[in-house]
Design a protein around this motif. Structure first.
Motif, short mmCIF file in Angstrom:
data_model
loop_
_atom_site.label_atom_id
_atom_site.label_comp_id
_atom_site.label_asym_id
_atom_site.label_seq_id
_atom_site.Cartn_x
_atom_site.Cartn_y
_atom_site.Cartn_z
N UNK A 1 4.22 -12.39 -67.16
CA UNK A 1 2.94 -12.94 -67.58
C UNK A 1 2.69 -12.73 -69.08
N UNK A 2 3.02 -11.54 -69.61
CA UNK A 2 2.66 -11.21 -71.00
C UNK A 2 3.69 -11.69 -72.03
N UNK A 3 4.96 -11.92 -71.60
CA UNK A 3 6.01 -12.22 -72.58
C UNK A 3 5.72 -13.46 -73.42
N UNK B 1 4.11 -15.45 -79.03
CA UNK B 1 3.19 -16.06 -79.99
C UNK B 1 2.64 -15.02 -80.97
N UNK B 2 2.38 -13.82 -80.48
CA UNK B 2 1.82 -12.77 -81.34
C UNK B 2 2.82 -12.35 -82.42
N UNK B 3 4.05 -12.14 -82.01
CA UNK B 3 5.06 -11.63 -82.94
C UNK B 3 5.62 -12.71 -83.83
N UNK B 4 5.44 -13.98 -83.44
CA UNK B 4 5.95 -15.07 -84.25
C UNK B 4 7.36 -15.43 -83.83
N UNK C 1 2.72 -20.64 -85.25
CA UNK C 1 1.85 -20.69 -84.07
C UNK C 1 1.13 -19.37 -83.90
N UNK C 2 -0.10 -19.44 -83.42
CA UNK C 2 -0.86 -18.22 -83.22
C UNK C 2 -1.33 -18.12 -81.79
N UNK C 3 -1.90 -17.03 -81.43
CA UNK C 3 -2.40 -16.79 -80.09
C UNK C 3 -3.91 -16.98 -80.11
N UNK D 1 -0.85 -6.68 -84.47
CA UNK D 1 -1.57 -7.16 -83.29
C UNK D 1 -0.98 -6.57 -82.01
N UNK D 2 0.35 -6.46 -81.97
CA UNK D 2 0.98 -5.84 -80.79
C UNK D 2 0.46 -4.43 -80.58
N UNK D 3 0.26 -3.74 -81.66
CA UNK D 3 -0.22 -2.36 -81.57
C UNK D 3 -1.59 -2.32 -80.89
#
Length: 778
Positions: free
Chosen positions: A16-18, A23-26, A32-34, A116-118
Motif C-alpha cells: 500500500x505505501x510503496x 512519489x515522495x522520494x522522487x 511528480x509530488x504526493x 518528508x520520509x522522515x
C-alpha cells in the motif's frame, strides 16, 4: 478515502505505501509530488501497522515492565532500507548530462524526499528507532540519516573521484573568467558536508568527508593554479601590476569561499593564497619597495602593505628595509644642508671646511631638516601602513639613528657625545628668546622641540645645554614670555620625569624669589630718601642657588665702580639680615646695566648704552678724565688685560672710545680717549651684546664636564640601587641592568660602567669575587 490495509499485515501494508514512497522520494518522474490525501494514507498505514503489532505483542506479555521492549518497527525498517538501496542504485544520468549535473539534480530531489520520509515514519523514529539505539544498536538510524547513508554508500562513495574532478574543473573555468552555475557548485560541495555522518554520534558535526574528499584536492589544485599563473604573469608585467592582480585574485577567492565553501576551508585557503601569491614572490616585491619610496607612490605602498599584512612574518623584512631607507634619507638631508652651507660660504669668499660647517651650522635649519624627514615618513606610516606597530617602531628606530649619529651630530665618526642635544637647545633658545624679527620664528614651534627630544639618546645633555641657555634668558630678561618657558618645561616633564626638570623648576623658583627680594629692597631703600638717591634705579638683583644654575664661580679682583657700591652694600646687608649664615658669591661677568651718555651735540637727547658691568667699570672713570692707558684701566677695574681688551673692543669699533694711533688693545701703554661727540642713528645702543663671547668655549667645556660628572654619579647610583636589591650579581648581568636603567637619560658606555664599578669597589660599596660576581657591602 481509500481503504487502509490491515494493520497487522506487513505485505499488504508495504504494498500500500510503496507507490506513495516512490512519489515522495522522487522516482522515475522526479517532478511528480504526493498529494495531501496520499501523504496522510501512507502515514496512517505505517502508524497503524506499528501500533497494532505493538499492542498485540503487549497483550501476550503479562510483565508490564517488558512492554517497552515489545515495540515493533524492525520489519518495516528493513523493507525501507532495501527500498532505498534499490532506488539509489537504479538512478541514471541523462544523455548529454555531466555527472555533476546529474548528481546535483538527483541529490536535490532526494534530500527533499528524505525529509518528508522522515516525517512519514515519525512514529517509528520516535519509538522503535529511539529504543533500539538506546539499547546499543548503533546500526539503526532515523529515516533521514538512513537515506543519507544509503546515498553515500551506494552512489557518492563509488563516484566521488569523478564528482570532485568535475567540481574542480568548474572552479577552474570560473577562475578563467568563464560563466559557471554557482548554485550547482554550492549544492554539490554542500553534499560533502552533509554526508560526513559520524555513525557513533549522529549529533556530532563531522567534516572528515569534506576535508579528505574535497578540501584537500581543492587546495592542491588552487596551489598549482596560482603558482603557475603568478609566475607566468610576472614574466610579462611589473610588480605594481602583479600586486593589483594578486589583490584581485584574493578577493575573488574570498567571494568564492562565501558562496559555496565551508567555513573550515577559510584558513587553509587563505594560507594557500598567501603562500602562492605573496610569500613565493616576496623577494621581488621587497626589491620594488625602495623604488616606490623614491617615487612617493603611497597608494602602491599601501597595496603592498595590505598584501604583506596578511602574513605577519613578512612584515619584518619590509620594516627593516623601511627603517634603513629612512636612515639614508635622514643622512642625505643633513649632507644637503652641509652642501648648501658650503656653497653659501664660497659665495662669501670663505673656504668651507668640515669643521667650520659643523661648528657654525644654523640650529634652526638643522632641526628643521631633521623634522622634515620625520614628518615625511610619519605620513607614510599613518597613510600607507595604518600606524602598524612594526612600522611605527621602525620609524622610531631610524629617526633615533639619523638624529643622533649624522655627520653634523658626530663629525668624522667622532666618539664624542652627539651635538644634536646642544643644537636642539639652541633651537629652543631661538624660539623662546625675545626677537625683533617676529617672522623668524613663525615656522618654529614647541612641538618641533618635543619631536626631536623624543628621539634623543642623550637627554641629559639636552637638559644641561637647555638649562645653560635658559639661565641667560632668565637673568637677562630676554625670554619672549614666562608662559612659553613654563609650557616647554611641562612638556619635558611629562615626556620624561619630574626629576628630569627638577633643576629647571628650581631656577624658576629662584627668579620669583629674586623678584620678591627686589620689591623688599625697594621698600627698604625708599624709607630713607637721602640714601635712596645713591641707589641704582631699577636695580634687579638675582639670588640664585649655586647647585641649580649652570654658572661656575671664579674668584676675581674686580673693583666695583664707586657709584654702585652703596647699592651693593645695602643689598648684602638686607640679605644677610634676612638669611643669616648664607654666603653670597657674585657673578660679575653676568651683570648688565644701562648708562646715560651725554655725548651727543648740545640740545639733543643723550644716548643710552646697554653695557656689561665690566664695560660700565671701564667707561665710568672717563667722567673724571678724558683718557687713560690700558694699564691705568687695569688698576682702576682690577680686571685682567685680556678681559678689558675683549670688553672695550666694541666701544672702540663704534668710536665711543678712541685708541691712540698705531697701538693695539693688548698693549698696557695704549691710550684710550673718550669721544667728545658721538654720532649714531639710534639713541639706545646695546654694546653688551656685541662683546665677543670668549667664554663660550669654556662654557661648552664646563657643560660637557657637568654632563659627564652627572652621568658618572647616576651610573653609580644605579649600581648601588641594583646591588642593594640583589645582594649578589654576575658582572654581565650588572652591566645589562645598568644599561637598561640609564637608557631613558643617556646611552651608558660599558667602559664608563666598569670604571664606576671599580670606584665603588675601592670605596667598599661592593666586593669583587673570583667567579665574576659582586657582593653588596651594607
Amino acid at each position: 478515502m481509500t481503504d487502509l490495509p490491515k494493520s497487522n499485515d506487513l505485505t499488504a501494508t508495504w504494498t500500500f505505501v510503496e507507490p506513495g514512497l516512490e512519489l515522495i522520494i522522487g522516482g522515475n518522474d522526479e517532478n511528480a509530488g504526493v498529494n495531501p490525501k496520499m501523504y496522510m494514507n501512507v502515514y496512517s498505514a505505517i502508524y497503524n501497522f506499528c501500533i497494532k503489532k505493538s499492542s498485540s505483542a503487549t497483550s501476550l506479555s503479562s510483565n508490564a515492565a517488558n512492554q517497552s521492549s515489545l515495540l515493533v518497527g524492525g520489519e518495516i525498517y528493513k523493507k525501507l532500507s532495501g527500498y532505498l538501496i534499490s532506488y539509489v542504485k537504479l538512478l541514471k544520468k541523462r544523455p548529454n548530462e555531466t555527472f555533476l549535473e546529474f548528481y546535483v539534480r538527483r541529490w536535490t530531489r532526494f534530500t527533499v524526499g528524505a525529509g518528508y520520509l522522515n516525517h512519514v515514519f515519525d512514529y517509528m523514529n520516535r519509538y522503535w528507532i529511539q529504543k533500539e539505539r538506546s539499547d546499543g544498536r548503533r546500526e539503526i538510524y532515523d529515516v533521514n540519516t538512513l537515506a543519507l547513508l544509503t546515498w553515500r554508500d551506494h552512489l557518492f562513495d563509488k563516484n566521488i573521484d569523478i564528482l570532485t574532478k568535475e567540481i574542480l574543473e568548474q572552479i577552474k573555468l570560473q577562475r578563467d573568467n568563464q560563466v559557471v552555475d554557482n548554485r550547482t557548485l554550492s549544492v554539490a560541495i554542500r553534499s560533502f558536508v552533509l554526508l560526513g555522518i559520524d555513525t557513533n554520534d549522529l549529533k556530532k558535526p563531522n567534516l572528515n568527508v569534506y576535508i579528505e574528499k574535497f578540501e584537500a584536492p581543492f587546495l592542491e589544485s588552487t596551489r598549482q593554479y596560482y603558482t603557475s599563473e603568478s609566475a607566468e604573469y610576472l614574466t610579462s608585467h611589473n610588480v605594481i601590476d602583479y600586486m593589483k592582480k594578486a589583490e584581485q585574485r584574493i578577493n575573488e577567492e574570498e567571494t568564492r569561499e562565501t558562496l559555496y565553501l565551508d567555513e573550515h576551508s577559510k584558513k587553509p585557503l587563505t594560507d594557500c593564497l598567501n603562500e602562492t601569491l605573496i610569500v613565493n614572490h616576496s623577494e621581488i616585491m621587497y626589491k620594488e619597495f625602495t623604488n616606490l619610496l623614491d617615487q612617493n607612490q603611497i597608494e602602491h605602498i599601501a597595496k603592498m602593505f595590505s598584501l604583506f599584512n596578511r602574513i605577519p612574518s613578512t612584515l619584518d623584512p619590509l620594516a627593516a628595509t623601511f627603517s634603513e631607507y629612512i636612515k639614508i634619507q635622514g643622512n642625505k638631508a643633513i649632507e644637503n644642508l652641509k652642501n648648501d652651507y658650503s656653497n653659501e660660504l664660497n659665495k662669501n669668499g670663505i673656504t668651507p671646511t668640515s669643521i667650520l660647517i659643523t661648528k657654525q651650522i644654523d640650529p634652526k635649519q638643522y632641526i628643521r631638516s631633521l623634522i622634515q624627514v620625520y614628518k615625511t615618513f610619519q605620513d607614510i606610516v599613518a597613510t600607507a601602513f595604518q600606524n602598524n606597530p612594526i612600522f611605527v617602531k621602525a620609524l622610531d628606530s631610524a629617526c633615533r639613528d639619523y638624529i643622533n649619529e649624522n655627520s653634523i651630530a658626530k663629525p668624522n665618526g667622532s666618539r664624542q657625545n652627539s651635538r644634536t642635544p646642544d643644537l636642539l637647545a639652541k633651537y629652543s633658545d631661538t624660539l623662546l628668546k625675545r626677537s625683533k624679527d617676529a617672522d623668524s620664528t613663525t615656522d618654529m614651534s614647541v612641538d618641533d622641540i618635543m619631536i626631536i627630544f623624543k628621539f634623543l639618546t642623550d637627554k641629559d645633555a639636552f637638559e644641561a645645554n637647555y638649562r645653560r641657555l635658559l639661565a641667560k634668558r632668565l637673568i637677562h630678561g630676554s625670554s619672549s614670555s614666562e608662559e612659553a618657558e613654563e609650557s616647554v618645561v611641562q612638556r619635558l616633564q611629562s615626556e620624561n620625569s619630574l626629576e628630569y626638570t627638577s633643576k629647571i623648576t628650581r631656577m624658576f623658583q629662584d627668579v620669583r624669589a629674586s623678584h620678591d627680594l627686589r620689591n623688599l629692597f625697594k621698600e627698604e631703600t625708599s624709607k630713607d630718601l637721602n640714601f635712596s638717591k645713591s641707589i641704582v634705579p631699577d636695580f634687579e638683583p638675582y639670588i640664585l642657588t649655586e647647585m641649580m644654575w649652570p654658572f661656575n664661580h671664579t674668584d676675581s679682583k674686580f673693583q666695583l665702580p664707586n657709584v654702585l657700591t652703596p647699592t651693593f652694600t645695602k643689598l648684602q646687608q638686607l640679605y644677610q639680615n634676612k638669611h643669616n649664615g648664607r654666603i653670597l658669591k657674585w657673578q660679575w661677568s653676568l651683570c648688565r646695566g644701562d648708562v646715560r651718555a651725554n655725548l651727543s651735540r648740545p640740545g639733543k637727547a643723550p644716548f643710552t648704552f646697554s653695557l656689561s658691568l665690566y664695560q660700565m667699570a671701564i667707561l665710568l672713570p672717563f667722567n673724571e678724565s678724558e683718557s687713560y692707558s690700558l694699564g691705568e684701566i687695569v688698576k682702576l677695574t682690577g680686571l685682567e688685560l685680556n678681559v678689558i681688551s675683549n670688553q672695550i673692543a666694541p666701544l672702540v669699533k663704534h668710536k665711543v672710545l678712541i685708541q691712540s694711533t698705531g697701538s693695539t688693545l693688548d698693549d698696557l701703554y695704549t691710550r684710550i680717549k673718550i669721544c667728545t661727540e658721538y654720532k649714531a642713528k639710534r639713541l639706545k645702543i646695546n654694546f653688551a651684546g656685541l662683546v665677543k663671547n670668549t667664554e663660550q668655549k669654556q662654557e661648552q667645556e664646563d657643560t660637557e664636564r657637568e654632563i659627564n660628572d652627572d652621568r658618572k654619579m647616576y651610573i653609580k647610583a644605579c649600581i648601588v640601587r641594583i646591588m642593594k636589591t640583589r645582594k649578589q650579581l654576575l658582572h654581565n648581568l650588572l652591566i645589562n641592568e645598568v644599561i637598561q636603567q640609564t637608557h631613558q637619560r643617556f646611552s651608558a658606555k660599558i667602559s664608563d660602567i666598569k670604571k664606576c664599578v671599580d670606584e665603588l669597589v675601592e670605596k667598599e660599596y661592593l666586593s669583587r669575587n673570583e667567579d665574576q660576581t659582586y657582593d653588596y657591602l651594607a
